[in-house]
Design an enzyme around this catalytic site. Sequence first.
Site, PDB file in Angstrom:
ATOM      1  N   LYS A  32      43.815  13.497 -25.019  1.00  0.00           N
ATOM      2  CA  LYS A  32      44.789  12.543 -24.491  1.00  0.00           C
ATOM      3  C   LYS A  32      44.196  11.818 -23.291  1.00  0.00           C
ATOM      4  CE  LYS A  32      48.388  13.826 -21.888  1.00  0.00           C
ATOM      5  NZ  LYS A  32      48.425  12.932 -20.690  1.00  0.00           N
ATOM      6  N   ASP A  59      48.192   7.806 -23.742  1.00  0.00           N
ATOM      7  CA  ASP A  59      49.479   8.168 -23.155  1.00  0.00           C
ATOM      8  C   ASP A  59      49.769   7.284 -21.942  1.00  0.00           C
ATOM      9  OD1 ASP A  59      51.744   9.506 -22.236  1.00  0.00           O
ATOM     10  OD2 ASP A  59      50.598  11.123 -21.300  1.00  0.00           O
ATOM     11  N   LYS A  61      52.935   5.494 -21.802  1.00  0.00           N
ATOM     12  CA  LYS A  61      54.403   5.509 -21.643  1.00  0.00           C
ATOM     13  C   LYS A  61      54.964   4.141 -21.291  1.00  0.00           C
ATOM     14  CE  LYS A  61      54.504  10.354 -20.038  1.00  0.00           C
ATOM     15  NZ  LYS A  61      53.071  10.574 -19.760  1.00  0.00           N
ATOM     16  N   ASP A  64      59.350  -1.497 -20.653  1.00  0.00           N
ATOM     17  CA  ASP A  64      59.579  -2.825 -20.091  1.00  0.00           C
ATOM     18  C   ASP A  64      60.492  -3.575 -21.048  1.00  0.00           C
ATOM     19  OD1 ASP A  64      59.180  -5.349 -18.654  1.00  0.00           O
ATOM     20  OD2 ASP A  64      57.347  -4.444 -17.857  1.00  0.00           O
ATOM     21  N   THR A 119      58.918  16.652 -19.233  1.00  0.00           N
ATOM     22  CA  THR A 119      59.071  18.103 -19.097  1.00  0.00           C
ATOM     23  C   THR A 119      59.173  18.550 -17.642  1.00  0.00           C
ATOM     24  OG1 THR A 119      56.666  18.358 -19.299  1.00  0.00           O
ATOM     25  CG2 THR A 119      57.981  18.671 -21.304  1.00  0.00           C
ATOM     26  N   ARG A 211      45.913  21.334 -17.587  1.00  0.00           N
ATOM     27  CA  ARG A 211      45.296  22.227 -16.603  1.00  0.00           C
ATOM     28  C   ARG A 211      44.935  23.620 -17.127  1.00  0.00           C
ATOM     29  NH1 ARG A 211      49.722  20.566 -12.192  1.00  0.00           N
ATOM     30  NH2 ARG A 211      50.785  20.152 -14.164  1.00  0.00           N
TER      31      ARG A 211
END
Length: 232
Positions: A32, A59, A61, A64, A119, A211
């Site tokens: 990603k 990614d 997002k 608009d 999340t 991570r």
Amino acid sequence: MGKDVIIALDFDSKAKTLAFLDQFTGKKPFVKIGMELFYAEGPSIVREVKARGHKIFLDLKLHDIPNTVKKAMAVLSGLDVDMTNLHAAGTVRMMQGALEGLTRPDGTRPLLIAVTQLTSTDQESMENDLLIKEPIADVVMHYASNAAKAGLDGVVCSPLEAGVVHDKCGKNFLTVTPGVRFADGDIGDQKRVMTPAAAKEIGSDYIVVGRPITAAADPVAAYERCVAEFVD
């Protein structure tokens, strides 16, 4: 639809990104590329990672007015990514415009998925910060239903919601789930999390892991552990 682990390349430079990927000798994990890396390096990093043989989830997002998102998606369609996304909160009309813009003249396009609720969002923050008073599970399902109505391929959602999304929108409607952590790991700033094994059990199609892999002492071993728990 086969399950897969997507590694979040949350780095701020090309050098760090390629050094990380160089550790995966003989492997080409799905990756990603998010805002941090894309804004640092621009479209060239997408092309370089793609040229190395990786599938890419871009990614960004988008959120608009429909015409702006449509035009932006038309540009992104030229990057040959495998998946990209937008915010479902932008309305059905915006999602329909995005799909139209993303579709190339030959009819092909990347997968397009919508973010329901991040999340990092929980019921308290949704109510107090966003003034959305409905239960978070109901909000997620409403957004997922809107994405399906718009013709999208699936949603980004918490693994806690993946099974219900499939029940509501169909087994072929993709669930891409961040917020995945090992049972013995730190959850960081995530609020709604699940282990890879639990995400598999509940029906997630893809898990996005950052991570726990990128900050691990041995990233390749951490990735292989994710694959073993989620895919194998």
